[in-house]
Write an enzyme that holds these catalytic residues in place. Structure first.
Site, PDB file in Angstrom:
ATOM      1  CB  SER A  31      -0.866  -0.032   1.258  1.00 39.60           C
ATOM      2  OG  SER A  31      -1.406   1.239   1.504  1.00 39.60           O
TER       3      SER A  31
ATOM      4  CE1 TYR B 213      -3.900  -2.773   5.576  1.00 38.61           C
ATOM      5  CE2 TYR B 213      -3.522  -0.446   5.156  1.00 38.61           C
ATOM      6  CZ  TYR B 213      -3.751  -1.714   4.692  1.00 38.61           C
ATOM      7  OH  TYR B 213      -3.814  -1.945   3.336  1.00 38.61           O
TER       8      TYR B 213
ATOM      9  CE  LYS C  83      -1.418  -4.451   3.345  1.00 40.42           C
ATOM     10  NZ  LYS C  83      -1.683  -5.767   2.800  1.00 40.42           N
TER      11      LYS C  83
END
Ligand code: NAD
Ligand code: UDP
Length: 331
Positions: free
Chosen positions: A124, A150, A154
């Site tokens: 992302s 989150y 990644k």
């Protein structure tokens, strides 16, 4: 070529499944249905005429994942599976680290055990963090002031993939950094259908349009952007999927990283205007405080993918809106 899609009943994975099947790839799906529904398989079958083999398996269940691989004979894994709700990740960091990182480690161990040498990972734009930049190239530093668990998962998974590729010179890793995927399949059958309350702009806009949510709350209009509201690089999900197809064709040993975005920014107010134009419907909204952790402007520099993968996003935000409205009508 036989491909395992983890998270393949999810939003992006299901659209990828359709395109891959249409192109003649053999597809199997592994998903625990945490954030997707089994009916997605019917939709994939309706569009393509093929029902992919489905394994309702949690990547955190090592033995079950191993069983999928022992019978699989996969050439490539596209790893979409993961939890992605930013706010939830702040409240439940251990769940996010365990699911996203633990799940990926189990997956990589199974790949090693069964000799699967190719993986494409859904990363992302959030890995770039808060560098003060607004346009991002792949060489820019990552992991800088990432504000939520989150995003950190990644970043950490990217690091793990690099280390694993260093240890095994035969491994072919592609990391795709998605910007803001929106839109739906042109058939109107597949789209974004998250379980629970959405937190991304497009699904919220759609729920405002159906009356499920009273009004759109626009998080701040005092950013240094075209109209003060947040600017993002929205990419149609089918363009995103085409980026994966392009990457499959160019895979080679080592780690390759690509931004998947359009290179164009759209503000929240411009998104509202695009929705109103395409739908002919007024969208009620209210300007509220900035959302914690949000950046003003985040746009991809997609030149590397264009140059090396011979890929570029072709669809517009309005195309995406039209397809999402088609999906809403069909459901
Ligand atoms: P999604 O939630 O629709 O799909 C993810 C799927 O993974 C879901 O079907 C879920 O049930 C499954 N899953 C989660 N944990 C699992 C586990 N432990 N075992 C098995 N299945 C599991 O999300 P999406 O929008 O399709 O995103 C796909 C990937 O792309 C994710 O990794 C996400 O972080 C990444 N990504 C998405 C966006 C976005 O805006 N949609 C942006 C950047 C990156
Ligand atoms: N946004 C908003 N209201 C919402 C959801 C999002 O104003 O209810 C804004 C948000 O501040 C950002 C843009 O829309 O500028 C995209 O947000 P999203 O959560 O979809 O993506 P991300 O912030 O992860 O890029």
């Amino acid at each position: 070529m036989k491909i395992l899609l983890t998270g393949g009943t999810g939003y992006i994975g299901s659209h990828a499944a359709v395109r891959l099947i249409e192109l003649g790839y053999e597809v199997e799906i592994l998903d625990n249905l945490n954030n997707s529904k089994i009916e997605v398989l019917d939709k994939i079958e309706k569009i393509t005429g093929v029902r992919p083999t489905f394994h309702q398996v949690d990547l955190m269940d090592y033995k079950a994942t191993q069983r999928v691989f022992s019978e699989g004979g996969f050439d490539l894994v596209i790893h979409f599976a993961g939890l992605k709700a930013v706010g939830e990740s702040v409240e439940k960091p251990l769940l996010y680290y365990e699911n996203n990182i633990g799940g990926t480690i189990n997956l990589l161990k199974c790949m090693r055990e069964f000799g699967v040498k190719k993986i494409i990972f859904s990363s992302s734009a959030t890995v770039y963090g808060d560098t003060g930049e607004t346009e991002f190239t792949e060489e820019m530093p990552t992991g800088v002031k990432i504000v939520n668990p989150y995003g950190k998962t990644k970043f950490m998974i990217e690091e793990i993939l690099r280390d694993v590729a260093t240890a095994d010179g035969d491994l072919e890793v592609v990391i795709l950094r998605y910007f803001n995927p929106i839109g739906a399949h042109e058939s109107g059958l597949l789209g974004e259908d998250p379980n629970g309350i959405p937190n991304n702009l497009m699904p919220i806009v759609m729920r405002v349009s159906t009356g499920e949510i009273e009004e759109l709350k626009i998080y701040g209009n005092d950013y240094d952007t075209v109209d003060g509201t947040g600017v993002r690089d929205y990419i149609h999900v089918m363009d995103l999927v085409d980026g994966h197809i392009a990457a499959i064709k160019k895979m080679q040993p080592g780690v390759a990283i690509y931004n998947l975005g359009t290179g164009r920014g759209t503000s929240v107010l411009e998104m509202v205007a695009a929705f109103e134009k395409v739908s002919g419907q007024k969208l009620p909204y209210k300007i509220v405080e900035r959302r914690e952790g949000d950046l003003g402007e985040v746009i991809a520099n997609p030149d590397k993918a264009e140059r090396e993968l011979d890929w570029e996003a072709k669809r517009t935000v309005e195309d995406a809106m039209r397809d999402v409205l088609g999906y809403l009508k069909g459901n």
